[in-house]
Design an enzyme around this catalytic site. Sequence first.
Site, PDB file in Angstrom:
ATOM      1  N   PHE A   1       0.829  -1.198   0.000  1.00  0.00           N
ATOM      2  CA  PHE A   1       0.000   0.000   0.000  1.00  0.00           C
ATOM      3  C   PHE A   1       0.869   1.255   0.000  1.00  0.00           C
ATOM      4  O   PHE A   1       1.767   1.396   0.836  1.00  0.00           O
ATOM      5  CB  PHE A   1      -0.894  -0.017   1.242  1.00  0.00           C
ATOM      6  CG  PHE A   1      -1.935   1.064   1.285  1.00  0.00           C
ATOM      7  CD1 PHE A   1      -2.982   1.075   0.388  1.00  0.00           C
ATOM      8  CD2 PHE A   1      -1.869   2.066   2.240  1.00  0.00           C
ATOM      9  CE1 PHE A   1      -3.956   2.067   0.429  1.00  0.00           C
ATOM     10  CE2 PHE A   1      -2.836   3.061   2.304  1.00  0.00           C
ATOM     11  CZ  PHE A   1      -3.886   3.059   1.391  1.00  0.00           C
TER      12      PHE A   1
ATOM     13  N   HIS B   1      10.485  -2.628   7.706  1.00  0.00           N
ATOM     14  CA  HIS B   1       9.307  -3.141   7.011  1.00  0.00           C
ATOM     15  C   HIS B   1       9.550  -3.493   5.541  1.00  0.00           C
ATOM     16  O   HIS B   1       9.165  -4.564   5.074  1.00  0.00           O
ATOM     17  CB  HIS B   1       8.165  -2.128   7.106  1.00  0.00           C
ATOM     18  CG  HIS B   1       6.911  -2.574   6.448  1.00  0.00           C
ATOM     19  ND1 HIS B   1       6.180  -3.661   6.894  1.00  0.00           N
ATOM     20  CD2 HIS B   1       6.249  -2.102   5.350  1.00  0.00           C
ATOM     21  CE1 HIS B   1       5.127  -3.839   6.125  1.00  0.00           C
ATOM     22  NE2 HIS B   1       5.148  -2.912   5.176  1.00  0.00           N
TER      23      HIS B   1
ATOM     24  N   SER C   1       3.811  -6.721   2.597  1.00  0.00           N
ATOM     25  CA  SER C   1       2.859  -5.898   3.337  1.00  0.00           C
ATOM     26  C   SER C   1       1.436  -6.136   2.823  1.00  0.00           C
ATOM     27  O   SER C   1       0.958  -7.267   2.841  1.00  0.00           O
ATOM     28  CB  SER C   1       3.274  -4.431   3.249  1.00  0.00           C
ATOM     29  OG  SER C   1       2.554  -3.631   4.150  1.00  0.00           O
ATOM     30  N   MET C   2       0.739  -5.093   2.327  1.00  0.00           N
ATOM     31  CA  MET C   2      -0.589  -5.331   1.767  1.00  0.00           C
ATOM     32  C   MET C   2      -0.514  -6.277   0.577  1.00  0.00           C
ATOM     33  O   MET C   2      -1.463  -7.004   0.280  1.00  0.00           O
ATOM     34  CB  MET C   2      -1.250  -4.024   1.347  1.00  0.00           C
ATOM     35  CG  MET C   2      -2.689  -4.218   0.844  1.00  0.00           C
ATOM     36  SD  MET C   2      -3.435  -2.760   0.059  1.00  0.00           S
ATOM     37  CE  MET C   2      -2.603  -2.754  -1.538  1.00  0.00           C
TER      38      MET C   2
ATOM     39  N   ASP D   1       9.878  -4.057  12.650  1.00  0.00           N
ATOM     40  CA  ASP D   1       8.976  -3.517  11.640  1.00  0.00           C
ATOM     41  C   ASP D   1       8.163  -2.398  12.267  1.00  0.00           C
ATOM     42  O   ASP D   1       7.424  -2.606  13.221  1.00  0.00           O
ATOM     43  CB  ASP D   1       8.052  -4.646  11.151  1.00  0.00           C
ATOM     44  CG  ASP D   1       7.173  -4.246   9.976  1.00  0.00           C
ATOM     45  OD1 ASP D   1       6.852  -3.054   9.847  1.00  0.00           O
ATOM     46  OD2 ASP D   1       6.788  -5.142   9.200  1.00  0.00           O
TER      47      ASP D   1
END
Length: 257
Positions: free
Chosen positions: A32, A231, A100-101, A201
């Site tokens: 994202f 992250h 992530s997303m 993260d």
Amino acid sequence: MSRNPEYEPLTVDARPELTGGRRIGVLLSHGFTGSPLSMRPWGRYLAERGYGVSVPLLPGHATSWQDLNTKRWSDWYGAISAAFDELVAEHDQVVIGGLSMGGTLVLRLAADRGDQLAGVMVVNPVVASMRRDIKALPVVKHLVPSLPGIANDIKKPGAEEHGYTRTPLRAFHSVVQAWRPLIADLPQIKAPLIYFRADDDHVVDAASQPIILGRISSTDVDVVPLPDSFHVATLDNDAPTIFERSAEFVARVTAPG
């Protein structure tokens, strides 16, 4: 965000002469407010080993955060699904991965289309959060359009993700709304899974990992800690670990017999 070739989708044809005569495809999804830039080194590493690689640009990314705020989960999942369909049509087997997303998207895909894929690779995926302000999103998104960005959480000096400097809240709320249905469907994931998790993260907290690993049905799960990354680990100090271990994973889960 000014348009840069590194933000564009990455597509590399399979080289079956390097993979035992079989065409193996790999789909990778960025996260994202990011772009394919965060996945290019990983994708190129896998492409050098003969795998066909697709890194789509998710709708609303590499333009502006205001544009992203007009997009929703269904737009991003639609883009990932379309890229997956193309790989399935052109390859003997397909492995999917995301950051992530992007990891959330491929977990959703694995729950929905598990019979069409050979394995799943996730880097710091998110399906939950311990942040209390998440609960206020349904109201806050109508009061303010954005909050400070989450991009560029990277430990490695000089590394840059070049994501948005603002987090669009209407779009982000649609991500959060997708978590609960996915959690309910995690038991549908039976494919082999490799889970890369950064020790430090600052974007995705510790809530997601036990939920994902505790609910999926796969009996072939490998958890790989990333002790020297934040992250965006695909651009960080532990990126070589991600690249090498994922290449080994793809070779193993797509091996004949």
